[in-house]
Design an enzyme around this catalytic site. Structure first.
Site, PDB file in Angstrom:
ATOM      1  CG  ASN A   8     -47.809  28.656 -44.172  1.00 48.48           C
ATOM      2  OD1 ASN A   8     -48.953  28.437 -44.541  1.00 48.48           O
ATOM      3  ND2 ASN A   8     -47.115  29.676 -44.642  1.00 48.48           N
ATOM      4  CE  LYS A  15     -44.729  27.535 -48.554  1.00 51.48           C
ATOM      5  NZ  LYS A  15     -44.810  28.987 -48.891  1.00 51.48           N
ATOM      6  CG  ASP A 142     -52.097  35.446 -43.763  1.00 50.71           C
ATOM      7  OD1 ASP A 142     -51.033  35.996 -43.478  1.00 50.71           O
ATOM      8  OD2 ASP A 142     -52.159  34.393 -44.420  1.00 50.71           O
ATOM      9  CG  LEU A 203     -45.921  39.918 -56.348  1.00 52.21           C
ATOM     10  CD1 LEU A 203     -45.145  40.455 -57.556  1.00 52.21           C
ATOM     11  CD2 LEU A 203     -47.409  40.231 -56.489  1.00 52.21           C
ATOM     12  N   GLY A 204     -46.925  35.360 -55.097  1.00 51.29           N
ATOM     13  CA  GLY A 204     -46.652  33.930 -55.111  1.00 51.29           C
ATOM     14  C   GLY A 204     -47.838  33.246 -55.748  1.00 51.29           C
ATOM     15  CG  ASP A 276     -44.139  26.630 -61.084  1.00 50.78           C
ATOM     16  OD1 ASP A 276     -43.569  27.734 -61.099  1.00 50.78           O
ATOM     17  OD2 ASP A 276     -43.691  25.645 -60.457  1.00 50.78           O
ATOM     18  CB  VAL A 339     -43.522  35.499 -57.825  1.00 54.44           C
ATOM     19  CG1 VAL A 339     -43.302  36.301 -59.096  1.00 54.44           C
ATOM     20  CG2 VAL A 339     -44.085  34.124 -58.146  1.00 54.44           C
ATOM     21  N   GLY A 340     -42.161  37.473 -55.838  1.00 56.77           N
ATOM     22  CA  GLY A 340     -41.682  38.824 -55.547  1.00 56.77           C
ATOM     23  C   GLY A 340     -40.240  38.866 -55.115  1.00 56.77           C
TER      24      GLY A 340
END
Length: 382
Positions: A8, A15, A142, A203-204, A276, A339-340
């Site tokens: 990814n 990643k 996606d 969320l990111g 960030d 984040v989520g």
């Protein structure tokens, strides 16, 4: 023992995850990690045999450099399949697709629609193919999750010829993550997808919200490209077309300069100077478990961060409330993404004050898009 590698890529990171395969099914995760650009250096972080490892390299980050470091870790594995995440597949790719020369040629035009992702994914695919030409490979998209959007949900209010001739429409993104979020709720509630209503919040660094209702996606916040909807790490999200016209006509900014501004220098970064999300929360006096603050924020920076967080939360609230208001019967709101998943305070800030049904659950889900890609890859290639 057979293995599948999932890759990814972003503009400054790759990643990777390796799964062991048994009877053409995912058996267990063997290796997981990422290569990231950090300043002028490249950092390789990975987990192998329950041990966390981190190596700092003086090498300047590039896709080829990232792959070299990953490939060195794969020498002891029998890699039979490789699955790539590709952000934008448009109307051409609505399911996982085997990678060949024809595929690469057809994919290339989408670089301009997802400039922070597709060019790097394409470069990584070409690099890996040269390195492992004997391995079967596929790409998962996606945008594929949104293939059943109705025309009233995906068309913009411009003359239809722009859609028919140029494909200008809403496509939606983060589908690999949102798809797993919906399935996560179905497993939790033990209900079929055809009887489920879910709002998923990814969320990111990138952020989007998707409304899934009774077996299909109804709407999502991202559109023609992945810079639409919510305020993000470096992306502006929703912005008036008049602003873009003003930047071009009055400030004489070129299309490339406007793209650079809206994709890489806006969002949280544009509002407070840091992208960030942990810095954003820290500057708002929220403690982040396990995060060591490397800088002290000035009074001005804290004021900017306070406003940036308010804007981010408001954007998320207005979409969440809109989708919830139209859903009639909402079973769950599920959060995922870096984040989520990890920030309870962010989930609370976004959901408080939103009129959710009494029986609606608010859930947090670990990021599962990598295993989704792995499953799609095996299905495509076997």
């Amino acid at each position: 023992m057979k293995h599948i590698l999932v890759l990814n890529s972003g503009s400054s990171s790759v990643k990777f995850t390796v799964y062991q395969i048994k009877n053409n099914k995912i058996d267990k995760q063997i290796l997981d990690g990422g290569v990231d650009k950090q300043g002028v250096h490249t950092v390789l972080s990975y987990k192998l045999k329950n041990k966390n490892n981190k190596i700092n390299y003086s090498s300047k980050y590039s896709v080829k450099t990232a792959w070299k470091f990953i490939a060195d870790l794969l020498k002891d594995f029998d890699i039979n399949y490789i699955g790539f995440r590709v952000v934008h597949g448009g109307q051409d790719f609505v399911e996982a697709t085997k990678i060949n020369n024809q595929f690469l040629k057809k994919l290339e035009p989408y670089n301009k629609l997802a400039p922070l992702h597709n060019p790097y994914a394409l470069e990584l695919i070409k690099t890996v193919r040269r390195s492992m030409p004997q391995v079967k490979m596929s790409a998962s998209f996606d945008t594929a999750f949104y293939k059943d959007l109705k025309s009233e949900n995906y068309l913009y209010s411009i003359p239809p010829r722009f859609y028919k001739q140029h494909g200008i429409r809403k496509y939606g993104f983060h589908g690999l993550s949102h798809e797993m979020a919906v399935k996560f709720v179905a497993d939790k509630k033990k209900r079929p997808l055809s009887k489920l209503s879910v709002i998923s919040c990814h969320l990111g660094a990138g952020a989007s919200i998707t409304w899934f209702h009774k077996g299909r996606v109804i709407d999502t916040t991202m559109g023609f490209g992945p810079n639409e909807g919510l305020t993000m790490g470096t992306r502006s999200g929703d912005i008036s077309a008049d602003v873009v016209l003003f930047l071009a006509s009055e400030l004489k900014m070129s299309p490339d300069q406007i793209s650079e501004l809206l994709n890489k220098k806006s969002g949280i970064f544009g509002l407070m100077g840091y992208s960030d999300f942990r810095d954003l929360l820290t500057a708002n006096n929220y403690k982040i478990k396990g995060y060591k603050v490397k800088r002290k924020f000035t009074k001005k920076q804290k004021q900017d961060a306070k406003l940036a967080l308010k804007i981010f939360v408001y954007d998320a609230k207005r979409y969440l409330a809109s989708f919830a208001g139209m859903s009639q019967s909402l079973d769950a709101v599920v959060f995922t993404g870096a984040v989520g998943t990890h920030s309870a305070v962010t989930r609370k800030l976004i959901t408080q004050g939103v009129n959710l049904p009494k029986n609606c659950k608010v859930l947090a889900m670990p990021n599962m898009e990598m295993i989704n890609i792995a499953k799609q890859t095996i299905k495509c290639l076997t």
